[in-house]
Design a protein around this motif. Structure first.
Motif, PDB file in Angstrom:
ATOM      1  N   MET A   1      23.539  24.471  18.716  1.00 24.62           N
ATOM      2  CA  MET A   1      24.031  23.105  18.732  1.00 24.62           C
ATOM      3  C   MET A   1      25.087  22.935  19.812  1.00 24.62           C
ATOM      4  O   MET A   1      25.979  23.777  19.957  1.00 24.62           O
ATOM      5  N   GLN A   2      25.007  21.851  20.548  1.00 26.09           N
ATOM      6  CA  GLN A   2      25.998  21.544  21.567  1.00 26.09           C
ATOM      7  C   GLN A   2      27.192  20.867  20.913  1.00 26.09           C
ATOM      8  O   GLN A   2      27.057  19.857  20.226  1.00 26.09           O
ATOM      9  N   THR A   3      28.377  21.440  21.091  1.00 25.03           N
ATOM     10  CA  THR A   3      29.582  20.920  20.460  1.00 25.03           C
ATOM     11  C   THR A   3      30.607  20.536  21.513  1.00 25.03           C
ATOM     12  O   THR A   3      30.798  21.242  22.499  1.00 25.03           O
ATOM     13  N   TYR A   4      31.274  19.390  21.303  1.00 23.19           N
ATOM     14  CA  TYR A   4      32.336  18.980  22.218  1.00 23.19           C
ATOM     15  C   TYR A   4      33.343  18.133  21.463  1.00 23.19           C
ATOM     16  O   TYR A   4      33.161  17.794  20.289  1.00 23.19           O
ATOM     17  N   LYS A   5      34.443  17.786  22.144  1.00 17.75           N
ATOM     18  CA  LYS A   5      35.520  17.028  21.512  1.00 17.75           C
ATOM     19  C   LYS A   5      35.608  15.623  22.078  1.00 17.75           C
ATOM     20  O   LYS A   5      35.356  15.392  23.252  1.00 17.75           O
ATOM     21  N   ILE A   6      35.999  14.700  21.226  1.00 17.01           N
ATOM     22  CA  ILE A   6      36.302  13.335  21.638  1.00 17.01           C
ATOM     23  C   ILE A   6      37.746  13.064  21.234  1.00 17.01           C
ATOM     24  O   ILE A   6      38.098  13.172  20.053  1.00 17.01           O
ATOM     25  N   THR A   7      38.588  12.748  22.196  1.00 17.34           N
ATOM     26  CA  THR A   7      40.010  12.563  21.955  1.00 17.34           C
ATOM     27  C   THR A   7      40.357  11.086  21.834  1.00 17.34           C
ATOM     28  O   THR A   7      39.885  10.261  22.618  1.00 17.34           O
ATOM     29  N   SER A   8      41.178  10.763  20.859  1.00 13.39           N
ATOM     30  CA  SER A   8      41.633   9.386  20.697  1.00 13.39           C
ATOM     31  C   SER A   8      42.457   8.978  21.920  1.00 13.39           C
ATOM     32  O   SER A   8      43.325   9.734  22.359  1.00 13.39           O
ATOM     33  N   PRO A   9      42.211   7.791  22.482  1.00 17.25           N
ATOM     34  CA  PRO A   9      42.992   7.343  23.637  1.00 17.25           C
ATOM     35  C   PRO A   9      44.443   7.045  23.282  1.00 17.25           C
ATOM     36  O   PRO A   9      45.296   6.925  24.171  1.00 17.25           O
ATOM     37  N   PHE A  10      44.756   6.955  21.992  1.00 18.74           N
ATOM     38  CA  PHE A  10      46.105   6.602  21.551  1.00 18.74           C
ATOM     39  C   PHE A  10      46.947   7.810  21.172  1.00 18.74           C
ATOM     40  O   PHE A  10      48.168   7.721  21.098  1.00 18.74           O
ATOM     41  N   ASN A  11      46.294   8.965  20.934  1.00 11.24           N
ATOM     42  CA  ASN A  11      47.045  10.162  20.542  1.00 11.24           C
ATOM     43  C   ASN A  11      46.177  11.388  20.825  1.00 11.24           C
ATOM     44  O   ASN A  11      45.126  11.562  20.201  1.00 11.24           O
ATOM     45  N   ASN A  12      46.630  12.245  21.744  1.00  8.58           N
ATOM     46  CA  ASN A  12      45.810  13.397  22.130  1.00  8.58           C
ATOM     47  C   ASN A  12      45.787  14.503  21.079  1.00  8.58           C
ATOM     48  O   ASN A  12      45.122  15.513  21.259  1.00  8.58           O
ATOM     49  N   GLN A  13      46.523  14.312  19.968  1.00 10.22           N
ATOM     50  CA  GLN A  13      46.448  15.268  18.865  1.00 10.22           C
ATOM     51  C   GLN A  13      45.240  14.998  17.966  1.00 10.22           C
ATOM     52  O   GLN A  13      44.878  15.830  17.143  1.00 10.22           O
ATOM     53  N   ILE A  14      44.633  13.825  18.132  1.00 12.30           N
ATOM     54  CA  ILE A  14      43.520  13.435  17.266  1.00 12.30           C
ATOM     55  C   ILE A  14      42.212  13.639  18.005  1.00 12.30           C
ATOM     56  O   ILE A  14      41.879  12.893  18.934  1.00 12.30           O
ATOM     57  N   SER A  19      28.904  17.773  17.018  1.00 12.60           N
ATOM     58  CA  SER A  19      27.778  18.626  17.399  1.00 12.60           C
ATOM     59  C   SER A  19      26.509  17.794  17.337  1.00 12.60           C
ATOM     60  O   SER A  19      26.252  17.091  16.344  1.00 12.60           O
ATOM     61  N   GLN A  20      25.706  17.867  18.383  1.00  8.54           N
ATOM     62  CA  GLN A  20      24.472  17.089  18.434  1.00  8.54           C
ATOM     63  C   GLN A  20      23.332  17.892  17.825  1.00  8.54           C
ATOM     64  O   GLN A  20      23.236  19.110  18.012  1.00  8.54           O
ATOM     65  N   GLY A  21      22.484  17.218  17.061  1.00  2.90           N
ATOM     66  CA  GLY A  21      21.360  17.906  16.428  1.00  2.90           C
ATOM     67  C   GLY A  21      20.693  17.019  15.394  1.00  2.90           C
ATOM     68  O   GLY A  21      20.718  15.798  15.497  1.00  2.90           O
ATOM     69  N   HIS A  22      20.138  17.646  14.378  1.00  3.02           N
ATOM     70  CA  HIS A  22      19.424  16.950  13.306  1.00  3.02           C
ATOM     71  C   HIS A  22      20.050  17.389  11.993  1.00  3.02           C
ATOM     72  O   HIS A  22      19.924  18.548  11.582  1.00  3.02           O
ATOM     73  N   PHE A  23      20.745  16.455  11.332  1.00  6.96           N
ATOM     74  CA  PHE A  23      21.509  16.793  10.135  1.00  6.96           C
ATOM     75  C   PHE A  23      21.181  15.829   9.001  1.00  6.96           C
ATOM     76  O   PHE A  23      20.804  14.679   9.231  1.00  6.96           O
ATOM     77  N   ILE A  30      21.317  12.103  10.306  1.00  6.72           N
ATOM     78  CA  ILE A  30      22.143  11.720  11.448  1.00  6.72           C
ATOM     79  C   ILE A  30      21.905  12.669  12.616  1.00  6.72           C
ATOM     80  O   ILE A  30      21.442  13.800  12.422  1.00  6.72           O
ATOM     81  N   ASN A  31      22.223  12.190  13.818  1.00  6.30           N
ATOM     82  CA  ASN A  31      21.991  13.017  15.006  1.00  6.30           C
ATOM     83  C   ASN A  31      23.264  13.670  15.531  1.00  6.30           C
ATOM     84  O   ASN A  31      23.239  14.320  16.572  1.00  6.30           O
ATOM     85  N   TYR A  32      24.372  13.486  14.830  1.00  7.83           N
ATOM     86  CA  TYR A  32      25.623  14.155  15.178  1.00  7.83           C
ATOM     87  C   TYR A  32      26.320  14.610  13.905  1.00  7.83           C
ATOM     88  O   TYR A  32      26.401  13.850  12.926  1.00  7.83           O
ATOM     89  N   TYR A  33      26.831  15.841  13.929  1.00  7.13           N
ATOM     90  CA  TYR A  33      27.712  16.313  12.860  1.00  7.13           C
ATOM     91  C   TYR A  33      29.135  16.181  13.363  1.00  7.13           C
ATOM     92  O   TYR A  33      29.470  16.654  14.455  1.00  7.13           O
ATOM     93  N   ILE A  34      29.983  15.526  12.575  1.00  2.12           N
ATOM     94  CA  ILE A  34      31.382  15.324  12.944  1.00  2.12           C
ATOM     95  C   ILE A  34      32.238  16.251  12.090  1.00  2.12           C
ATOM     96  O   ILE A  34      32.311  16.103  10.861  1.00  2.12           O
TER      97      ILE A  34
END
Length: 212
Positions: A1-14, A19-23, A30-34
């Motif tokens: 599974m390809q995994t990456y991060k999405i950072t909140s534009p208001f706080n870089n701690q969030i 992960s993209q896939g079939h869940f 769903i096509n993404y696991y959060i």
């Protein structure tokens, strides 16, 4: 599974870890696991999430009780403090908010014990969830709160794929548009299943069980 991060534009701690896939969840495919594990369990990140959520609400909002779903208890405790600091009122006699979690019975229904019911009945209740994907779990939680006599003051979550549930707006830190191509399907309409693509994992509030 390809995994990456999405950072909140208001706080870089969030950061959302996706992960993209079939869940599969209990109510959809769903096509993404959060992965929200650290946001829910690490105190600095939970506090940052709570602060971000609190900005969505005006001082005219009244919150007596925060009901936490999906293991958001730590965030809920910080959220009670953040809302109080921002000027939001509580009608409780002691002037502070209750932070509680329902139990799940053998039938999968949400319930509150007798000693907790007074914290719900005739109170202004904020519902806090980790994610709102289809709104099914949220509806169950709202029905539970209303059954015990609570008044819904707000619905909030870390991530939401819907804008409202039962006519009540859902405020969230991250939205569906933050995850490019995010989609949710019923099991009968899932294009991955129709294409014979196996599940990568089963997803619940506690995390993921990978299919190997």
């Amino acid at each position: 599974m390809q995994t990456y991060k999405i950072t909140s534009p208001f706080n870089n701690q969030i950061n959302l870890k996706v992960s993209q896939g079939h869940f599969a969840t209990t109510s959809s495919h769903i096509n993404y696991y959060i992965d929200l594990t650290t946001l829910k369990a690490r105190s600095a990140e939970a506090k940052a999430v709570a602060k971000s959520i609190s900005h969505e609400y005006l001082a005219t909002t009244i919150v007596d009780t925060i009901v936490c779903i999906d293991g958001t208890d730590v965030i809920g405790a910080y959220l009670a403090d953040a809302l109080t600091e921002s000027g939001i009122m509580s009608m409780n006699q002691h002037g502070t908010m209750y932070v509680i979690t329902p139990e799940v019975n053998s039938m999968g229904q949400l319930t509150f014990k007798d000693n907790v019911i007074p914290m719900i009945r005739n109170k202004h209740v904020m519902l806090l969830l980790a994610t709102v994907t289809t709104g099914h779990t949220t509806e169950k939680a709202l029905e539970c709160i209303e059954y015990y006599g609570g008044n819904i003051a707000a619905i909030t979550s870390i991530f939401s794929a819907v804008e409202n549930v039962k006519g009540i707006d859902v405020h969230s830190v991250f939205h569906m548009n933050d995850i490019e191509g995010y989609a949710s399907y019923t099991s009968h309409e899932c294009p991955f299943c129709k294409a014979g693509i196996p599940l990568d994992g089963l997803v619940s509030a506690g995390g993921i069980s990978e299919m190997k």
